[in-house]
Design a protein around this motif. Structure first.
Motif, PDB file in Angstrom:
ATOM      1  N   TYR A  93     -25.532 -42.757   3.498  1.00 42.82           N
ATOM      2  CA  TYR A  93     -25.251 -44.131   3.110  1.00 42.82           C
ATOM      3  C   TYR A  93     -26.075 -44.474   1.865  1.00 42.82           C
ATOM      4  O   TYR A  93     -27.296 -44.282   1.840  1.00 42.82           O
ATOM      5  CB  TYR A  93     -25.587 -45.085   4.256  1.00 42.82           C
ATOM      6  N   TYR A  94     -25.384 -45.005   0.868  1.00 44.47           N
ATOM      7  CA  TYR A  94     -26.009 -45.344  -0.411  1.00 44.47           C
ATOM      8  C   TYR A  94     -25.961 -46.851  -0.640  1.00 44.47           C
ATOM      9  O   TYR A  94     -24.913 -47.482  -0.465  1.00 44.47           O
ATOM     10  CB  TYR A  94     -25.285 -44.657  -1.565  1.00 44.47           C
ATOM     11  N   CYS A  95     -27.084 -47.376  -1.060  1.00 43.66           N
ATOM     12  CA  CYS A  95     -27.163 -48.775  -1.469  1.00 43.66           C
ATOM     13  C   CYS A  95     -26.725 -48.895  -2.924  1.00 43.66           C
ATOM     14  O   CYS A  95     -27.013 -48.013  -3.748  1.00 43.66           O
ATOM     15  CB  CYS A  95     -28.601 -49.259  -1.300  1.00 43.66           C
ATOM     16  N   ASN A  96     -26.063 -49.978  -3.222  1.00 44.78           N
ATOM     17  CA  ASN A  96     -25.594 -50.238  -4.575  1.00 44.78           C
ATOM     18  C   ASN A  96     -25.931 -51.676  -4.955  1.00 44.78           C
ATOM     19  O   ASN A  96     -25.830 -52.582  -4.132  1.00 44.78           O
ATOM     20  CB  ASN A  96     -24.084 -50.007  -4.650  1.00 44.78           C
ATOM     21  N   ALA A  97     -26.313 -51.859  -6.215  1.00 41.97           N
ATOM     22  CA  ALA A  97     -26.604 -53.207  -6.711  1.00 41.97           C
ATOM     23  C   ALA A  97     -26.143 -53.340  -8.152  1.00 41.97           C
ATOM     24  O   ALA A  97     -26.317 -52.406  -8.950  1.00 41.97           O
ATOM     25  CB  ALA A  97     -28.091 -53.510  -6.604  1.00 41.97           C
ATOM     26  N   VAL A  98     -25.574 -54.480  -8.437  1.00 41.61           N
ATOM     27  CA  VAL A  98     -25.190 -54.807  -9.809  1.00 41.61           C
ATOM     28  C   VAL A  98     -26.228 -55.791 -10.326  1.00 41.61           C
ATOM     29  O   VAL A  98     -26.355 -56.897  -9.794  1.00 41.61           O
ATOM     30  CB  VAL A  98     -23.784 -55.413  -9.862  1.00 41.61           C
ATOM     31  N   ALA A  99     -26.974 -55.380 -11.347  1.00 40.78           N
ATOM     32  CA  ALA A  99     -28.086 -56.186 -11.835  1.00 40.78           C
ATOM     33  C   ALA A  99     -27.886 -56.570 -13.293  1.00 40.78           C
ATOM     34  O   ALA A  99     -27.334 -55.802 -14.089  1.00 40.78           O
ATOM     35  CB  ALA A  99     -29.394 -55.413 -11.680  1.00 40.78           C
ATOM     36  N   VAL A 100     -28.376 -57.743 -13.610  1.00 40.00           N
ATOM     37  CA  VAL A 100     -28.387 -58.219 -14.988  1.00 40.00           C
ATOM     38  C   VAL A 100     -29.781 -57.944 -15.545  1.00 40.00           C
ATOM     39  O   VAL A 100     -30.777 -58.422 -14.986  1.00 40.00           O
ATOM     40  CB  VAL A 100     -28.061 -59.720 -15.061  1.00 40.00           C
ATOM     41  N   VAL A 101     -29.845 -57.159 -16.618  1.00 36.51           N
ATOM     42  CA  VAL A 101     -31.140 -56.720 -17.130  1.00 36.51           C
ATOM     43  C   VAL A 101     -31.237 -56.936 -18.631  1.00 36.51           C
ATOM     44  O   VAL A 101     -30.228 -57.051 -19.328  1.00 36.51           O
ATOM     45  CB  VAL A 101     -31.392 -55.223 -16.813  1.00 36.51           C
ATOM     46  N   GLY A 102     -32.482 -56.982 -19.109  1.00 30.53           N
ATOM     47  CA  GLY A 102     -32.724 -56.991 -20.543  1.00 30.53           C
ATOM     48  C   GLY A 102     -32.551 -58.345 -21.202  1.00 30.53           C
ATOM     49  O   GLY A 102     -32.025 -59.298 -20.625  1.00 30.53           O
ATOM     50  N   ASP A 103     -33.020 -58.399 -22.441  1.00 28.20           N
ATOM     51  CA  ASP A 103     -32.961 -59.640 -23.221  1.00 28.20           C
ATOM     52  C   ASP A 103     -31.530 -60.077 -23.497  1.00 28.20           C
ATOM     53  O   ASP A 103     -31.269 -61.268 -23.670  1.00 28.20           O
ATOM     54  CB  ASP A 103     -33.711 -59.461 -24.534  1.00 28.20           C
ATOM     55  N   PHE A 104     -30.608 -59.110 -23.543  1.00 29.37           N
ATOM     56  CA  PHE A 104     -29.216 -59.439 -23.839  1.00 29.37           C
ATOM     57  C   PHE A 104     -28.375 -59.592 -22.580  1.00 29.37           C
ATOM     58  O   PHE A 104     -27.168 -59.748 -22.647  1.00 29.37           O
ATOM     59  CB  PHE A 104     -28.618 -58.370 -24.754  1.00 29.37           C
ATOM     60  N   ARG A 105     -29.028 -59.527 -21.433  1.00 27.53           N
ATOM     61  CA  ARG A 105     -28.377 -59.789 -20.133  1.00 27.53           C
ATOM     62  C   ARG A 105     -27.191 -58.867 -19.898  1.00 27.53           C
ATOM     63  O   ARG A 105     -26.119 -59.307 -19.463  1.00 27.53           O
ATOM     64  CB  ARG A 105     -27.932 -61.255 -20.059  1.00 27.53           C
ATOM     65  N   PHE A 106     -27.385 -57.589 -20.164  1.00 26.74           N
ATOM     66  CA  PHE A 106     -26.341 -56.630 -19.818  1.00 26.74           C
ATOM     67  C   PHE A 106     -26.303 -56.422 -18.313  1.00 26.74           C
ATOM     68  O   PHE A 106     -27.316 -56.542 -17.632  1.00 26.74           O
ATOM     69  CB  PHE A 106     -26.592 -55.292 -20.518  1.00 26.74           C
ATOM     70  N   THR A 107     -25.113 -56.044 -17.816  1.00 22.49           N
ATOM     71  CA  THR A 107     -24.929 -55.769 -16.396  1.00 22.49           C
ATOM     72  C   THR A 107     -24.824 -54.272 -16.176  1.00 22.49           C
ATOM     73  O   THR A 107     -24.033 -53.598 -16.841  1.00 22.49           O
ATOM     74  CB  THR A 107     -23.664 -56.459 -15.873  1.00 22.49           C
ATOM     75  N   PHE A 108     -25.623 -53.772 -15.246  1.00 21.93           N
ATOM     76  CA  PHE A 108     -25.604 -52.347 -14.923  1.00 21.93           C
ATOM     77  C   PHE A 108     -25.459 -52.145 -13.423  1.00 21.93           C
ATOM     78  O   PHE A 108     -25.833 -53.012 -12.626  1.00 21.93           O
ATOM     79  CB  PHE A 108     -26.897 -51.662 -15.388  1.00 21.93           C
ATOM     80  N   ASN A 109     -24.952 -50.989 -13.074  1.00 20.46           N
ATOM     81  CA  ASN A 109     -24.739 -50.597 -11.688  1.00 20.46           C
ATOM     82  C   ASN A 109     -25.843 -49.612 -11.284  1.00 20.46           C
ATOM     83  O   ASN A 109     -26.066 -48.622 -11.980  1.00 20.46           O
ATOM     84  CB  ASN A 109     -23.370 -49.922 -11.574  1.00 20.46           C
ATOM     85  N   TYR A 110     -26.520 -49.870 -10.177  1.00 21.52           N
ATOM     86  CA  TYR A 110     -27.623 -49.017  -9.729  1.00 21.52           C
ATOM     87  C   TYR A 110     -27.358 -48.496  -8.323  1.00 21.52           C
ATOM     88  O   TYR A 110     -26.704 -49.173  -7.512  1.00 21.52           O
ATOM     89  CB  TYR A 110     -28.937 -49.798  -9.743  1.00 21.52           C
ATOM     90  N   TRP A 111     -27.923 -47.312  -8.049  1.00 23.81           N
ATOM     91  CA  TRP A 111     -27.744 -46.660  -6.754  1.00 23.81           C
ATOM     92  C   TRP A 111     -29.089 -46.282  -6.150  1.00 23.81           C
ATOM     93  O   TRP A 111     -30.021 -45.909  -6.863  1.00 23.81           O
ATOM     94  CB  TRP A 111     -26.908 -45.383  -6.912  1.00 23.81           C
ATOM     95  N   GLY A 112     -29.162 -46.373  -4.824  1.00 21.96           N
ATOM     96  CA  GLY A 112     -30.305 -45.838  -4.116  1.00 21.96           C
ATOM     97  C   GLY A 112     -30.183 -44.340  -3.935  1.00 21.96           C
ATOM     98  O   GLY A 112     -29.176 -43.731  -4.314  1.00 21.96           O
ATOM     99  N   GLN A 113     -31.201 -43.745  -3.322  1.00 25.08           N
ATOM    100  CA  GLN A 113     -31.231 -42.291  -3.173  1.00 25.08           C
ATOM    101  C   GLN A 113     -30.416 -41.810  -1.978  1.00 25.08           C
ATOM    102  O   GLN A 113     -30.148 -40.610  -1.858  1.00 25.08           O
ATOM    103  CB  GLN A 113     -32.689 -41.813  -3.020  1.00 25.08           C
ATOM    104  N   GLY A 114     -30.017 -42.725  -1.121  1.00 30.03           N
ATOM    105  CA  GLY A 114     -29.219 -42.362   0.043  1.00 30.03           C
ATOM    106  C   GLY A 114     -30.058 -42.170   1.295  1.00 30.03           C
ATOM    107  O   GLY A 114     -31.197 -41.702   1.224  1.00 30.03           O
ATOM    108  N   THR A 115     -29.490 -42.539   2.418  1.00 30.54           N
ATOM    109  CA  THR A 115     -30.147 -42.338   3.707  1.00 30.54           C
ATOM    110  C   THR A 115     -29.120 -41.775   4.690  1.00 30.54           C
ATOM    111  O   THR A 115     -27.989 -42.246   4.754  1.00 30.54           O
ATOM    112  CB  THR A 115     -30.776 -43.641   4.233  1.00 30.54           C
ATOM    113  N   GLN A 116     -29.514 -40.760   5.432  1.00 29.39           N
ATOM    114  CA  GLN A 116     -28.591 -40.080   6.328  1.00 29.39           C
ATOM    115  C   GLN A 116     -28.432 -40.856   7.632  1.00 29.39           C
ATOM    116  O   GLN A 116     -29.411 -41.254   8.259  1.00 29.39           O
ATOM    117  CB  GLN A 116     -29.093 -38.669   6.645  1.00 29.39           C
ATOM    118  N   VAL A 117     -27.181 -41.028   8.025  1.00 27.65           N
ATOM    119  CA  VAL A 117     -26.844 -41.582   9.341  1.00 27.65           C
ATOM    120  C   VAL A 117     -26.030 -40.532  10.074  1.00 27.65           C
ATOM    121  O   VAL A 117     -25.003 -40.062   9.569  1.00 27.65           O
ATOM    122  CB  VAL A 117     -26.045 -42.888   9.207  1.00 27.65           C
TER     123      VAL A 117
END
Length: 121
Positions: A93-117
């Motif tokens: 299972y992977y966590c995902n987040a869409v974050a607004v970053v930087g001075d220009f407020r760009f949007t990026f997609n980030y992923w966690g390292q994953g956890t086994q279920v």
């Protein structure tokens, strides 16, 4: 940048429950959508559940009525309560987040390292 740290995976018997957590940290302006995806061996990574910053949720049909996604915006943390687990829920299972970053407020997609279920008797 944004780091996502997941916890809560493990081995559980069919019918059991697990709660996953994912905390976002780092330098960002805001976190928009957050969600959980899963990937079983030999299969693609699929959406399990997602939640907007306003609390609107979306679930895969296979988990509706069994899983509950929630978030604590003050802690930048998303949770996945998984009940009535089935062997077919076994995956990373992977966590995902869409974050607004930087001075220009760009949007990026980030992923966690994953956890086994793993769901098995």
């Amino acid at each position: 940048q944004v780091q996502l740290v997941e916890s809560g995976g493990g081995l559980v018997q069919p019918g059991g429950s697990l709660r996953l957590s994912c905390a976002a940290s780092g330098s960002f302006f805001s976190i928009n959508d957050m969600g959980w995806y899963r990937q079983a061996p030999g299969k693609e990574r699929d959406l399990v559940a997602a939640i907007t910053s306003g609390g609107r949720t979306n679930y895969a049909d296979s988990v509706k009525g069994r899983f509950l996604i929630s978030r604590d915006n003050a802690k930048n943390t998303v949770y996945l309560q998984m009940n009535s687990l089935k062997p077919e829920d076994t995956a990373v299972y992977y966590c995902n987040a869409v974050a607004v970053v930087g001075d220009f407020r760009f949007t990026f997609n980030y992923w966690g390292q994953g956890t086994q279920v793993a769901v098995s008797s």
